[in-house]
Design an enzyme around this catalytic site. Structure first.
Site, mmCIF file in Angstrom:
data_model
loop_
_atom_site.group_PDB
_atom_site.id
_atom_site.type_symbol
_atom_site.label_atom_id
_atom_site.label_comp_id
_atom_site.label_asym_id
_atom_site.label_seq_id
_atom_site.Cartn_x
_atom_site.Cartn_y
_atom_site.Cartn_z
ATOM 1 N N SER A 42 0.663 14.316 7.814
ATOM 2 C CA SER A 42 0.786 14.588 8.854
ATOM 3 C C SER A 42 2.526 16.392 8.993
ATOM 4 O O SER A 42 3.364 16.218 8.207
ATOM 5 C CB SER A 42 2.347 13.966 10.131
ATOM 6 N N GLU A 44 7.383 17.359 9.285
ATOM 7 C CA GLU A 44 8.403 16.548 8.667
ATOM 8 C C GLU A 44 8.560 16.593 6.750
ATOM 9 O O GLU A 44 9.197 16.028 5.930
ATOM 10 C CB GLU A 44 6.700 15.162 8.901
ATOM 11 N N ARG A 78 10.780 7.656 10.106
ATOM 12 C CA ARG A 78 10.975 9.138 8.821
ATOM 13 C C ARG A 78 12.106 9.430 8.874
ATOM 14 O O ARG A 78 12.551 11.298 8.384
ATOM 15 C CB ARG A 78 10.097 10.628 9.860
HETATM 16 P P1 FAD Z 1 8.000 14.072 -2.511
HETATM 17 O O1 FAD Z 1 6.737 14.929 -1.469
HETATM 18 O O2 FAD Z 1 7.510 14.425 -4.238
HETATM 19 O O3 FAD Z 1 9.598 14.779 -2.156
HETATM 20 C C1 FAD Z 1 9.732 14.176 -1.086
HETATM 21 C C2 FAD Z 1 10.920 14.136 -1.285
HETATM 22 O O4 FAD Z 1 11.698 13.029 -1.683
HETATM 23 C C3 FAD Z 1 11.928 15.679 -1.823
HETATM 24 O O5 FAD Z 1 13.220 15.994 -0.741
HETATM 25 C C4 FAD Z 1 12.741 14.914 -2.935
HETATM 26 O O6 FAD Z 1 13.092 15.212 -3.208
HETATM 27 C C5 FAD Z 1 12.524 13.700 -2.616
HETATM 28 N N1 FAD Z 1 12.513 12.309 -4.103
HETATM 29 C C6 FAD Z 1 11.639 12.408 -4.567
HETATM 30 N N2 FAD Z 1 11.678 10.840 -5.059
HETATM 31 C C7 FAD Z 1 13.229 10.509 -5.166
HETATM 32 C C8 FAD Z 1 14.350 10.208 -6.158
HETATM 33 N N3 FAD Z 1 13.496 9.265 -6.623
HETATM 34 N N4 FAD Z 1 14.737 10.448 -5.743
HETATM 35 C C9 FAD Z 1 15.308 10.784 -4.701
HETATM 36 N N5 FAD Z 1 15.178 11.871 -3.940
HETATM 37 C C10 FAD Z 1 13.142 11.656 -4.087
HETATM 38 N N6 FAD Z 1 3.296 9.253 5.106
HETATM 39 C C11 FAD Z 1 4.153 8.475 5.828
HETATM 40 O O7 FAD Z 1 5.091 8.035 5.883
HETATM 41 N N7 FAD Z 1 3.356 8.116 6.199
HETATM 42 C C12 FAD Z 1 1.912 8.138 6.036
HETATM 43 O O8 FAD Z 1 0.794 7.507 6.797
HETATM 44 C C13 FAD Z 1 2.212 8.908 4.886
HETATM 45 N N8 FAD Z 1 0.269 9.625 4.915
HETATM 46 C C14 FAD Z 1 0.652 11.143 4.064
HETATM 47 C C15 FAD Z 1 -1.108 11.107 3.741
HETATM 48 C C16 FAD Z 1 -1.278 12.120 2.657
HETATM 49 C C17 FAD Z 1 -3.072 12.606 2.518
HETATM 50 C C18 FAD Z 1 -0.721 12.354 2.045
HETATM 51 C C19 FAD Z 1 -0.987 13.778 1.244
HETATM 52 C C20 FAD Z 1 0.689 12.692 2.602
HETATM 53 C C21 FAD Z 1 1.623 11.444 3.650
HETATM 54 N N9 FAD Z 1 2.565 11.143 3.845
HETATM 55 C C22 FAD Z 1 2.930 9.970 4.628
HETATM 56 C C23 FAD Z 1 3.748 11.427 3.045
HETATM 57 C C24 FAD Z 1 4.257 11.541 1.855
HETATM 58 O O9 FAD Z 1 2.467 10.480 0.777
HETATM 59 C C25 FAD Z 1 5.195 10.266 1.828
HETATM 60 O O10 FAD Z 1 6.667 11.659 2.167
HETATM 61 C C26 FAD Z 1 5.531 9.969 0.566
HETATM 62 O O11 FAD Z 1 7.124 9.040 0.425
HETATM 63 C C27 FAD Z 1 6.010 10.542 -0.756
HETATM 64 O O12 FAD Z 1 5.573 11.015 -1.635
HETATM 65 P P2 FAD Z 1 6.312 11.844 -3.777
HETATM 66 O O13 FAD Z 1 6.643 10.669 -4.429
HETATM 67 O O14 FAD Z 1 5.133 12.320 -3.643
HETATM 68 O O15 FAD Z 1 7.706 12.837 -2.780
HETATM 69 N N1 EPU Z 2 -4.300 12.373 17.849
HETATM 70 C C1 EPU Z 2 -5.305 13.463 18.953
HETATM 71 N N2 EPU Z 2 -5.880 14.729 17.928
HETATM 72 C C2 EPU Z 2 -4.937 14.732 16.903
HETATM 73 C C3 EPU Z 2 -4.675 13.945 16.033
HETATM 74 C C4 EPU Z 2 -4.251 12.714 16.748
HETATM 75 O O1 EPU Z 2 -5.058 13.200 20.468
HETATM 76 O O2 EPU Z 2 -5.776 15.253 16.053
HETATM 77 C C5 EPU Z 2 -3.804 10.852 19.368
HETATM 78 C C6 EPU Z 2 -4.475 9.640 18.986
HETATM 79 O O3 EPU Z 2 -6.161 9.498 19.530
HETATM 80 C C7 EPU Z 2 -4.163 9.118 18.942
HETATM 81 C C8 EPU Z 2 -2.330 9.639 18.609
HETATM 82 O O4 EPU Z 2 -2.427 10.949 18.430
HETATM 83 O O5 EPU Z 2 -3.720 8.265 20.387
HETATM 84 C C9 EPU Z 2 -2.104 9.144 17.778
HETATM 85 O O6 EPU Z 2 -2.853 9.178 16.081
HETATM 86 P P1 EPU Z 2 -3.084 8.744 14.775
HETATM 87 O O7 EPU Z 2 -3.019 6.953 15.194
HETATM 88 O O8 EPU Z 2 -3.413 9.251 13.924
HETATM 89 O O9 EPU Z 2 -1.455 9.048 13.995
HETATM 90 P P2 EPU Z 2 -0.913 10.454 13.982
HETATM 91 O O10 EPU Z 2 0.907 9.547 14.870
HETATM 92 O O11 EPU Z 2 -1.418 11.474 14.138
HETATM 93 C C10 EPU Z 2 1.461 8.607 12.618
HETATM 94 C C11 EPU Z 2 1.853 9.279 11.648
HETATM 95 C C12 EPU Z 2 1.223 8.929 9.914
HETATM 96 C C13 EPU Z 2 0.240 7.449 9.863
HETATM 97 C C14 EPU Z 2 -0.053 7.451 11.711
HETATM 98 C C15 EPU Z 2 -0.856 5.923 11.305
HETATM 99 C C16 EPU Z 2 3.795 10.845 11.766
HETATM 100 C C17 EPU Z 2 4.560 12.134 11.846
HETATM 101 N N3 EPU Z 2 2.484 10.684 11.083
HETATM 102 O O12 EPU Z 2 0.718 9.598 12.760
HETATM 103 O O13 EPU Z 2 1.664 9.517 9.146
HETATM 104 O O14 EPU Z 2 0.060 7.429 8.972
HETATM 105 O O15 EPU Z 2 0.692 7.546 11.855
HETATM 106 O O16 EPU Z 2 -0.015 4.541 11.257
HETATM 107 O O17 EPU Z 2 4.185 9.908 12.440
HETATM 108 C C18 EPU Z 2 2.750 11.089 7.440
HETATM 109 O O18 EPU Z 2 3.832 10.896 7.879
HETATM 110 O O19 EPU Z 2 2.381 12.058 6.376
HETATM 111 C C19 EPU Z 2 1.749 10.775 8.482
HETATM 112 C C20 EPU Z 2 0.370 10.687 7.837
#
Ligand code: FAD
Ligand code: EPU
Length: 340
Positions: A240, A336, A166
C-alpha cells in the site's frame, strides 16, 4: 570494519529503483553494529538510514549521501514458556514471512494472519505492520534496540512503543535514533482463530478446508494476497503506497449521499476509517500507467514500477493521485511508504 562506498541499492528495494549509497555497511551481529558505530559515529550521526528488506521505501534521490546500515542479524529462540504463552525472541534481520512459517511449524499461534508480508522482523514494529485483522502490536512483548548517539542498548515494553495504525514511536518521536536488533513476541498456546476479515472465510471454503487451524488460515491468506498484490520479484512495488484515511462521521455521511457503496469502519474515537484503494479506484486511477509508473490493476492502493521508472516518476504519480482525491472527496491521503 569499514564502510563500503558507492553501492547500488537496486537489489535492496522492492520497487527496484536504482540509487547509489555513498556509504554502505551490512551488519550481522550486535557486536558488528556497535563496532561500526564506534568507528564512524560522527559520519553516521551526520546522516544515516537503517535498511531492512527495503519493502517500504521509495528512493527518489539518485545519490544517497548517507550511511546505509543494512541489518542482517539472524536467530530465533524460544526463551520462556508459561501456561498460556510461548515467548519468542527473533533477531531483526530474520525474514518476516519465514519467521511466521517457523512459528506456524512450531504451533506458536497468533501470527498466522500476518503471513506473506515482505521485509524483516526488525522493521515490523516500525510501522506496526498489519493485515487481515491483526497488527503486530498485538503480539509484541518488547523490542530491543541500540541508540546510535548514546551507544546504549535499550529494551522497550509494548506500551513504550506507542503503537498506532501504521505508526510507532520508532517512526515518529524516535525516528532514526534507534537500530532495532531483536523483537520479543508473546504467542498463544491455544490458538484464537481470526477468520472474519475480508475474504478469509470464502477462501477457506474454496480450499475445502476440513479442519480449521493456524496453517489453514496462513494458506488462505497467502492465496488471497497472491491473487491481488503484485509480487515484487516480478513487478516493483512497496505494498500500500498510502494509508487508509480516517474522517469525521459527518463527512463520511456526506460522501455516502453521492457514493452509497463507500466502505467505512468505525474507529474507537468515533471517526470512520475509509478504504483509500476504493477512493483511488473511484477517481479513475486503477490500472493507470504513465511511462513505467502505474497504479496496480488489481489493487489501486499499490503503485508499481513496470521496470524502468525512477523514484521521481512514482512520486510524481503519487502527487497526482493525492491532488485528485482531494479535489473529488476533500480527503488528504498520507503516504505509508518512506520516501528517501
Ligand atoms: P524497510 O523497507 O527496509 O524499512 C522500512 C522502515 O523501517 C525504514 O524507515 C527503515 O529505516 C526502518 N527500519 C527497518 N529495519 C529497521 C531496524 N532494524 N531498526 C530501525 N529501523 C528499521 N505492510 C503492512 O503493514 N501490511 C501489509 O499487509 C503489507 N503488505 C505488503 C505487500 C507487499 C507486496 C509489499 C512490497 C509491502 C507490504 N507491506 C505491508 C510493507 C512492508 O512489507 C512492511 O512495512 C515491512 O515491515 C517493511 O520491512 P522491511 O524490512 O522491508 O523495511
Ligand atoms: N478496494 C477497492 N478498490 C481497490 C482496492 C480496495 O474498492 O482497488 C476496497 C475493497 O473492495 C475493500 C476495501 O477497499 O472493500 C479494503 O481493501 P483490502 O481488504 O484489499 O485492504 P486495503 O485497505 O486496501 C489494507 C492494508 C494492507 C493489508 C490489507 C489486508 C493499509 C494502508 N493497507 O489494505 O496492508 O494487507 O488491508 O488487511 O492499511 C500495506 O500496508 O502495505 C498493506 C498491503
Amino acid at each position: 570494519m569499514r564502510l563500503q562506498n558507492n553501492i547500488s541499492l537496486k537489489k535492496y528495494n522492492s520497487f527496484g529503483i536504482e540509487t547509489i549509497a555513498r556509504d554502505f555497511y551490512i551488519f550481522s551481529s550486535n557486536d558488528a553494529l556497535s563496532e561500526i558505530v564506534d568507528n564512524y559515529q560522527n559520519r553516521i550521526l551526520e546522516s544515516h538510514f537503517i535498511l531492512g528488506g527495503g519493502s517500504n521505501i521509495l528512493f527518489i534521490q539518485q545519490l544517497l549521501d548517507t550511511v546505509v546500515l543494512k541489518n542482517e542479524i539472524k536467530g530465533i529462540q524460544l526463551y520462556k514458556e508459561d501456561e498460556n504463552y510461548f515467548y519468542v525472541k527473533a533477531a531483526a534481520g530474520e525474514n518476516w514471512h519465514q519467521f511466521v512459517l517457523y512459528c506456524i511449524n512450531n504451533g506458536w499461534a497468533g501470527i498466522e494472519n500476518l503471513s506473506l508480508i515482505p521485509g524483516t522482523v526488525g522493521a515490523s514494529p516500525i510501522q506496526n505492520i498489519g493485515a487481515y485483522g491483526v497488527e503486530v502490536k498485538d503480539l509484541i512483548e518488547s523490542v530491543e534496540a541500540f541508540h546510535i548517539a548514546d551507544k546504549s542498548w535499550q529494551n522497550f515494553t509494548n506500551a513504550d512503543c506507542t503503537f498506532d495504525y501504521r505508526n510507532s514511536a520508532f517512526k515518529s518521536k524516535w525516528k532514526n535514533q534507534f537500530v532495532i536488533t531483536s523483537v520479543n513476541f508473546k504467542l498463544n498456546k491455544i490458538p484464537i482463530l481470526k477468520t472474519s476479515y475480508g475474504a478469509i472465510e470464502t477462501e477457506l471454503k474454496k480450499m475445502g478446508v476440513q479442519e480449521l487451524n493456524i496453517r489453514a488460515i496462513s494458506n488462505a491468506i497467502i492465496n488471497i494476497r497472491s491473487s491481488k498484490l503484485p509480487d515484487p520479484k516480478l513487478i516493483g512495488n512497496a505494498g500500500s503506497f498510502f494509508k487508509n484515511p480516517s474522517i469525521a462521521k459527518d463527512q463520511f455521511n456526506k460522501i455516502l449521499l453521492k457514493y452509497p457503496d463507500l466502505p467505512g469502519y468505525l474507529n474507537i474515537d468515533g471517526t470512520i476509517k475509509i478504504a483509500a484503494g476504493w477512493l483511488i479506484e473511484k477517481a479513475g486511477w486503477k490500472g493507470y500507467r504513465e511511462g513505467d509508473a502505474g497504479c496496480h490493476s488489481m489493487q489501486a492502493l499499490v503503485l508499481i514500477n513496470f521496470g524502468n521508472a525512477t523514484g521521481w516518476d512514482i512520486y510524481a504519480l503519487s502527487e497526482k493521485i493525492i491532488d485528485s482525491i482531494f479535489k473529488e472527496f476533500n480527503i488528504s491521503l498520507e503516504r505509508e511508504v518512506n520516501i528517501l
